[in-house]
Motif scaffolding. Structure first.
Motif, PDB file in Angstrom:
ATOM      1  N   GLY A 117      30.566  44.333  28.042  1.00 12.90           N
ATOM      2  CA  GLY A 117      31.841  44.705  28.617  1.00 12.90           C
ATOM      3  C   GLY A 117      32.406  45.976  28.022  1.00 12.90           C
ATOM      4  O   GLY A 117      31.726  46.710  27.280  1.00 12.90           O
ATOM      5  N   SER A 118      33.668  46.247  28.324  1.00 12.87           N
ATOM      6  CA  SER A 118      34.318  47.461  27.854  1.00 12.87           C
ATOM      7  C   SER A 118      35.716  47.139  27.349  1.00 12.87           C
ATOM      8  O   SER A 118      36.200  46.006  27.464  1.00 12.87           O
ATOM      9  CB  SER A 118      34.397  48.496  28.990  1.00 12.87           C
ATOM     10  OG  SER A 118      35.182  47.984  30.065  1.00 12.87           O
ATOM     11  N   ILE A 119      36.376  48.155  26.809  1.00  9.43           N
ATOM     12  CA  ILE A 119      37.703  48.000  26.228  1.00  9.43           C
ATOM     13  C   ILE A 119      38.605  49.076  26.803  1.00  9.43           C
ATOM     14  O   ILE A 119      38.189  50.225  27.001  1.00  9.43           O
ATOM     15  CB  ILE A 119      37.633  48.138  24.685  1.00  9.43           C
ATOM     16  CG1 ILE A 119      36.787  47.017  24.089  1.00  9.43           C
ATOM     17  CG2 ILE A 119      39.027  48.135  24.061  1.00  9.43           C
ATOM     18  CD1 ILE A 119      36.235  47.347  22.728  1.00  9.43           C
TER      19      ILE A 119
ATOM     20  N   SER B  87      36.354  43.570  31.028  1.00  8.99           N
ATOM     21  CA  SER B  87      37.101  44.672  30.432  1.00  8.99           C
ATOM     22  C   SER B  87      38.334  44.075  29.767  1.00  8.99           C
ATOM     23  O   SER B  87      39.168  43.477  30.438  1.00  8.99           O
ATOM     24  CB  SER B  87      37.518  45.690  31.499  1.00  8.99           C
ATOM     25  OG  SER B  87      38.358  46.682  30.934  1.00  8.99           O
TER      26      SER B  87
ATOM     27  N   THR C 293      33.722  41.099  24.721  1.00 13.02           N
ATOM     28  CA  THR C 293      32.963  42.083  25.486  1.00 13.02           C
ATOM     29  C   THR C 293      31.503  42.158  25.050  1.00 13.02           C
ATOM     30  O   THR C 293      30.700  42.798  25.720  1.00 13.02           O
ATOM     31  CB  THR C 293      33.584  43.490  25.367  1.00 13.02           C
ATOM     32  OG1 THR C 293      33.408  43.990  24.025  1.00 13.02           O
ATOM     33  CG2 THR C 293      35.065  43.466  25.706  1.00 13.02           C
TER      34      THR C 293
ATOM     35  N   HIS D 243      33.700  51.855  24.933  1.00  8.94           N
ATOM     36  CA  HIS D 243      32.572  50.913  24.965  1.00  8.94           C
ATOM     37  C   HIS D 243      31.940  50.848  23.580  1.00  8.94           C
ATOM     38  O   HIS D 243      31.806  51.871  22.899  1.00  8.94           O
ATOM     39  CB  HIS D 243      31.521  51.359  25.986  1.00  8.94           C
ATOM     40  CG  HIS D 243      30.337  50.455  26.060  1.00  8.94           C
ATOM     41  ND1 HIS D 243      29.097  50.809  25.564  1.00  8.94           N
ATOM     42  CD2 HIS D 243      30.208  49.192  26.542  1.00  8.94           C
ATOM     43  CE1 HIS D 243      28.260  49.816  25.751  1.00  8.94           C
ATOM     44  NE2 HIS D 243      28.903  48.826  26.341  1.00  8.94           N
TER      45      HIS D 243
ATOM     46  N   HIS E 268      27.327  46.098  23.745  1.00  4.95           N
ATOM     47  CA  HIS E 268      28.219  45.128  24.379  1.00  4.95           C
ATOM     48  C   HIS E 268      28.109  45.231  25.897  1.00  4.95           C
ATOM     49  O   HIS E 268      27.923  46.314  26.455  1.00  4.95           O
ATOM     50  CB  HIS E 268      29.659  45.371  23.962  1.00  4.95           C
ATOM     51  CG  HIS E 268      29.963  44.903  22.569  1.00  4.95           C
ATOM     52  ND1 HIS E 268      31.174  44.359  22.210  1.00  4.95           N
ATOM     53  CD2 HIS E 268      29.196  44.873  21.445  1.00  4.95           C
ATOM     54  CE1 HIS E 268      31.155  44.036  20.927  1.00  4.95           C
ATOM     55  NE2 HIS E 268      29.963  44.347  20.439  1.00  4.95           N
TER      56      HIS E 268
END
Length: 329
Positions: free
Chosen positions: A240-242, A182, A176, A234, A238
């Motif tokens: 992207g995200s988680i 994601s 990410t 987040h 980064h």
């Protein structure tokens, strides 16, 4: 809008188009595979399209195509194109393992598929082979790259399994940093299809988050969208995200807006139930659309409060060792 007996709106259909898969992930099915459904047992594309049309007319706004692996079914793009054209449908998405997906990405984008869930439990080719029992890692990565090239929303689904891929949590998080993806970590569930007793959850959503926080203490909680199955996060800096999905802990049942139809037409109002009616059989018996809508509404009015209630009823009836491939994710 559709509502169940607990006041929850039903707006999301997950339609499994096949039970077949070209991988043999050990947490999903036995190494030798399953007793695959015959063509006659599967819903036809015409039946699937009719069910989708009826449900969209009832208030379903989002459909996700699942499997098995959707792209092992012949001429799948014909069905996807037809569903994408339904009046009233707001969103059509797909869950895939990526093995066969890359060549279809431009056409998926063209018909309006904006988001794809890509199953990928590890970034290590050797562990990928151990988990899936197939040497297809490069094809999955190629699919991810094709989706990103075409500016599609990519959600990577990774099932966290004790002693199998926990060392991949942080490398997947690292994806990410430079990619707008994601990465969603999913608690392991007891749907392996081989009948062995599930020995409990070793990595729940709390432990997964703690593992990430130890490396990234600056991680921030995001606001979760309505009806989200994931807790979303987040890491500053980064792209992207988680997400962390408490699939076994079932913390999201109170806002669940989704129903499932299996490849043979079983309607499941909960992932953990045993199926409440067979839509395929109703269609083949000549049931008209108006009557089908009434039957579906009645089924939604007898929905379990949560996955625990559904699981208890299922265990009392048949046990719970079905394969995720036959359920539809």
């Amino acid at each position: 809008m559709l509502f169940d007996n607990h006041g929850r709106p039903i707006t999301y259909l997950r339609l499994a188009v096949t039970d077949k898969c070209n991988l043999r992930c050990f947490y999903c099915m036995p190494e030798e595979g399953l007793d695959w459904l015959s063509r006659a047992e599967l819903m036809s594309y015409e039946e699937m399209l009719r069910v989708c049309r009826v449900m969209v007319n009832m208030g379903i706004g989002k459909i996700r195509i699942t499997g098995g692996e959707p792209f092992v079914r012949k001429d799948i793009m014909q069905l996807l194109t037809a569903i994408a054209g339904l009046d009233g449908l707001n969103e059509l998405n797909i869950t895939t393992n990526g093995v066969l997906t890359a060549p279809y990405v431009p056409e998926l984008k063209k018909i309006g598929v904006r988001s794809v869930n890509l199953s990928l439990d590890t970034l290590d080719a050797n562990r990928f082979f151990t988990i899936t029992r197939r040497d297809e890692f490069s094809n999955v990565i190629a699919a991810m790259e094709a989706m990103l090239h075409h500016d599609m929303e990519v959600k990577i689904n990774a099932v966290v399994m004790d002693g199998k891929n926990t060392q991949d949590i942080l490398p997947l998080v690292e994806l990410t940093k430079n990619l707008p993806v994601s990465v969603r970590f999913i608690e392991e569930m007891p749907f392996n299809g081989d009948g062995h007793v599930y020995d409990g959850l070793h990595w729940d959503y709390v432990r997964i988050l703690d593992e990430i926080k130890a490396k990234y203490p600056q991680i921030k909680k995001l606001d979760d969208p309505a009806n989200s199955t994931a807790y979303n996060y987040h890491i500053p800096g980064h792209k992207g995200s988680i997400g962390i999905i408490a699939a076994y802990s079932r913390t999201f049942c109170g806002t669940c807006n989704r129903i499932r139809i299996t490849p043979q037409g079983q309607l499941k109002t909960c992932l953990y139930d045993d199926g409440v009616l067979n839509v395929r059989d109703l269609l083949r018996a000549g049931t008209e659309d108006d009557k089908l809508q009434n039957i579906l509404r009645d089924a939604f009015k007898h929905r379990p409060k949560d996955g625990r209630e559904a699981e208890r009823a299922r265990i009392a009836k048949t046990g719970i060792h079905e394969s995720m491939a036959t359920i539809g994710g």
